[in-house]
Write a protein that holds these residues in place. Structure first.
Motif, short mmCIF file in Angstrom:
data_model
loop_
_atom_site.label_atom_id
_atom_site.label_comp_id
_atom_site.label_asym_id
_atom_site.label_seq_id
_atom_site.Cartn_x
_atom_site.Cartn_y
_atom_site.Cartn_z
N THR A 174 -2.73 10.70 -11.25
CA THR A 174 -1.39 10.64 -11.83
C THR A 174 -0.38 10.19 -10.79
O THR A 174 0.54 9.41 -11.08
N HIS A 175 -0.54 10.69 -9.55
CA HIS A 175 0.38 10.32 -8.48
C HIS A 175 -0.28 10.58 -7.13
O HIS A 175 -1.07 11.51 -6.98
N PHE A 176 0.08 9.74 -6.17
CA PHE A 176 -0.37 9.90 -4.79
C PHE A 176 0.81 10.32 -3.93
O PHE A 176 1.85 9.65 -3.91
N PHE A 177 0.62 11.42 -3.19
CA PHE A 177 1.60 11.83 -2.18
C PHE A 177 0.95 11.59 -0.82
O PHE A 177 0.07 12.34 -0.39
N VAL A 178 1.35 10.50 -0.16
CA VAL A 178 0.65 10.06 1.05
C VAL A 178 1.45 10.41 2.29
O VAL A 178 2.65 10.68 2.25
N LYS A 212 -13.31 -6.18 -1.02
CA LYS A 212 -13.37 -7.09 -2.16
C LYS A 212 -14.51 -6.69 -3.10
O LYS A 212 -15.53 -6.16 -2.68
N ASN A 213 -14.29 -6.94 -4.37
CA ASN A 213 -15.31 -6.71 -5.40
C ASN A 213 -15.79 -5.25 -5.45
O ASN A 213 -16.97 -4.97 -5.59
N ASN A 214 -14.85 -4.33 -5.30
CA ASN A 214 -15.21 -2.92 -5.39
C ASN A 214 -14.37 -2.25 -6.48
O ASN A 214 -13.61 -1.32 -6.22
N GLN A 215 -14.54 -2.77 -7.69
CA GLN A 215 -13.73 -2.30 -8.79
C GLN A 215 -14.03 -0.85 -9.19
O GLN A 215 -13.15 -0.14 -9.68
N PHE A 216 -15.26 -0.41 -8.97
CA PHE A 216 -15.62 0.95 -9.38
C PHE A 216 -14.75 1.98 -8.66
O PHE A 216 -14.16 2.86 -9.29
N PHE A 217 -14.66 1.87 -7.34
CA PHE A 217 -13.90 2.88 -6.59
C PHE A 217 -12.39 2.69 -6.79
O PHE A 217 -11.63 3.65 -6.64
N ARG A 218 -11.97 1.50 -7.15
CA ARG A 218 -10.56 1.33 -7.50
C ARG A 218 -10.26 2.02 -8.83
O ARG A 218 -9.17 2.56 -9.01
N LEU A 274 -1.31 0.08 1.54
CA LEU A 274 -2.70 -0.20 1.16
C LEU A 274 -2.91 0.03 -0.33
O LEU A 274 -3.54 -0.78 -1.01
N LEU A 275 -2.38 1.12 -0.85
CA LEU A 275 -2.50 1.39 -2.28
C LEU A 275 -1.76 0.33 -3.11
O LEU A 275 -2.26 -0.15 -4.12
N ILE A 326 -1.75 -0.27 -7.04
CA ILE A 326 -1.40 1.13 -7.33
C ILE A 326 0.02 1.38 -6.83
O ILE A 326 0.29 1.29 -5.63
N SER A 327 0.92 1.67 -7.77
CA SER A 327 2.32 1.83 -7.41
C SER A 327 2.84 3.26 -7.56
O SER A 327 3.96 3.56 -7.15
N ASN A 328 2.04 4.14 -8.15
CA ASN A 328 2.48 5.53 -8.35
C ASN A 328 2.27 6.33 -7.06
O ASN A 328 1.45 7.24 -6.97
N VAL A 329 3.02 5.97 -6.04
CA VAL A 329 2.84 6.48 -4.68
C VAL A 329 4.18 6.94 -4.11
O VAL A 329 5.19 6.22 -4.22
N THR A 330 4.19 8.11 -3.48
CA THR A 330 5.36 8.60 -2.76
C THR A 330 4.95 8.98 -1.35
O THR A 330 3.93 9.65 -1.16
N ILE A 331 5.73 8.54 -0.37
CA ILE A 331 5.50 8.98 1.01
C ILE A 331 6.15 10.35 1.17
O ILE A 331 7.36 10.48 1.22
N SER A 332 5.32 11.37 1.21
CA SER A 332 5.83 12.74 1.32
C SER A 332 5.73 13.29 2.72
O SER A 332 6.42 14.25 3.07
N GLY A 333 4.88 12.67 3.55
CA GLY A 333 4.60 13.24 4.87
C GLY A 333 3.39 14.16 4.78
O GLY A 333 2.68 14.22 3.77
N ASP A 334 3.17 14.89 5.85
CA ASP A 334 1.98 15.73 5.99
C ASP A 334 2.36 17.19 5.81
O ASP A 334 3.16 17.74 6.58
#
Length: 404
Positions: free
Chosen positions: A175-179, A162-168, A187-188, A193-201
């Motif tokens: 541009t995009h997260f490939f998690v 909570k209250n950690n706007q800087f790191f957010r 969590l994102l 944060i909605s620009n997320v794709t589950i790509s795998g490892d």
């Protein structure tokens, strides 16, 4: 908050500078960053490059499948790689797949502006971790796409407090997260944060490719011939204190290949002193060596762990009695079930292996012997299960490449 962040970054730089006389790694960290502007100016034009940033060697191997796919599809594309840690840079500074490899300059506002102004990358890729605020703010300011590759997030990270706007705001620069998994995506999503794709490892792609290029090793082949083999990979003394008494007692009758994490003389000697069964060092062997009574072969050099796994039937991977489990994907890529210690909560692949029935977490001799018994009873069926599981995980690189 940004003021405190920048003060912290500068303080970190001062601490490392002061540590130079006492720590060789700190000395390399400082000396490797000297004259970085001149180093970039002296390169042939790098503008329009793809910039890959890796914390260390593990992240480099994680980003390597994507990097090499980019280079394969467009041989003229300029590639720049930066490392934060000497343990990554020193090993890969001569990697031929990039046009320029250097240390990432300390994350000050001026360094970030100058670095990106000189480089002018078309795209940037931050592998897994490493969220350097000033670099990310500058990339966003200059409207340069930046991607998080094989990202992995945990609820205890500061982004989700909570209250950690800087790191957010730092995360908002991507541009995009490939998690790697669903929990990272959720969590994102929970912080907007909605620009997320589950790509795998992407490491699964990497180890799968490595298997295709393993070259037969004559000494390991001779030692393993007509014998079942347990490979002990990346072991630390705490791992050896658990395993060596079992080996000495005959509780593990298979031949053993030990490839310790540290191969300096004092560690190798310590392993030898703890063994009461016949053993040899790899460096003392040649094509004429008779392994008749030899029970343990100690690999006293680096670079042969993958070759050792090639000859194994199952593996024990070290590190999880300390702070970090080492690579369990590599032995599994050869179809080996894997045993490891209890401290693996930061390594989602360990949980995945356990759930799939191909990985076994142990905490003492009793739980090791239980895991050992399960592996023996599983036999070839379990090894096929491992191979099929690994095949199913391949494809993260293609997902990312098709979207960028």
């Amino acid at each position: 908050m940004r003021i405190f962040y920048n003060l912290g970054i500068r303080a970190y730089g001062v601490i490392v500078w002061l540590a130079q006389p006492f720590t060789p790694k700190a000395k390399k960290w400082i000396s490797g960053r000297k004259n970085w502007r001149k180093q970039l100016y002296n390169q042939p034009s790098l503008q329009g490059c793809y910039w890959f940033h890796c914390a260390s060697l593990g992240e480099f191997e994680q980003g390597r499948p994507l990097l090499e796919r980019v280079r394969h599809e467009n041989p003229d594309q300029k590639i720049v790689i930066t490392f934060f840690s000497p343990s990554g840079y020193e090993i890969r500074k001569n990697y031929e797949g990039a046009d320029c490899i250097l240390y990432l300059p300390l994350d000050t506002p001026q360094n970030a502006r100058d670095f990106i102004d000189i480089l002018q990358p078309d795209k940037a890729f931050f592998i897994k971790y490493e969220f350097w605020a000033n670099y990310l703010f500058e990339l966003k300011q200059q409207k340069i796409p930046v991607y998080n590759v094989s990202g992995l997030f945990r609820k205890e990270q500061r982004f989700f407090k909570k209250n950690n706007q800087f790191f957010r705001k730092v995360l908002g620069c991507f541009t995009h997260f490939f998690v790697q998994n669903e929990s990272s995506k959720q969590l994102l999503n929970s912080i907007g944060i909605s620009n997320v794709t589950i790509s795998g490892d992407t490491r699964y792609d990497r180890v799968s490719e490595n298997v295709k290029h393993i070259v037969s090793h004559p000494i390991l082949s001779k030692f393993s011939s007509n014998h079942a083999v347990m490979v002990v990979g990346s072991s630390w003394p705490v791992d050896e204190d658990l395993l060596l008494p079992l080996i000495n007692s005959g509780a593990i009758p298979e031949r053993i290949i030990i490839a310790p994490h540290e191969v300096h003389e004092s560690h190798i000697t310590a392993i030898e002193k703890k063994l009461s069964v016949p053993f040899l060092r790899l460096s003392s062997c040649d094509s004429s060596t008779d392994f008749g009574q030899t029970h343990v072969l100690i690999i006293d050099c680096i670079g042969l762990l993958a070759s050792a796994y090639y000859y194994g039937n199952y593996a024990y991977v070290g590190g999880a009695f300390g702070n970090g489990l080492h690579n369990i994907l590599e032995p599994a890529s050869f179809g080996l079930p894997v045993i490891f210690g209890p401290n693996h909560t930061k390594f989602p692949e360990a949980q995945t292996f356990i759930q799939a029935g191909i990985g076994f977490s142990i905490s003492d001799e009793t739980t090791f012997l239980n895991a050992y018994s399960s592996i023996l009873s599983g036999g070839d069926t379990l090894r096929n299960q491992v191979s099929n599981f690994m095949s199913d995980q391949i494809g993260a690189t293609q997902i990312i490449f098709s979207m960028i």
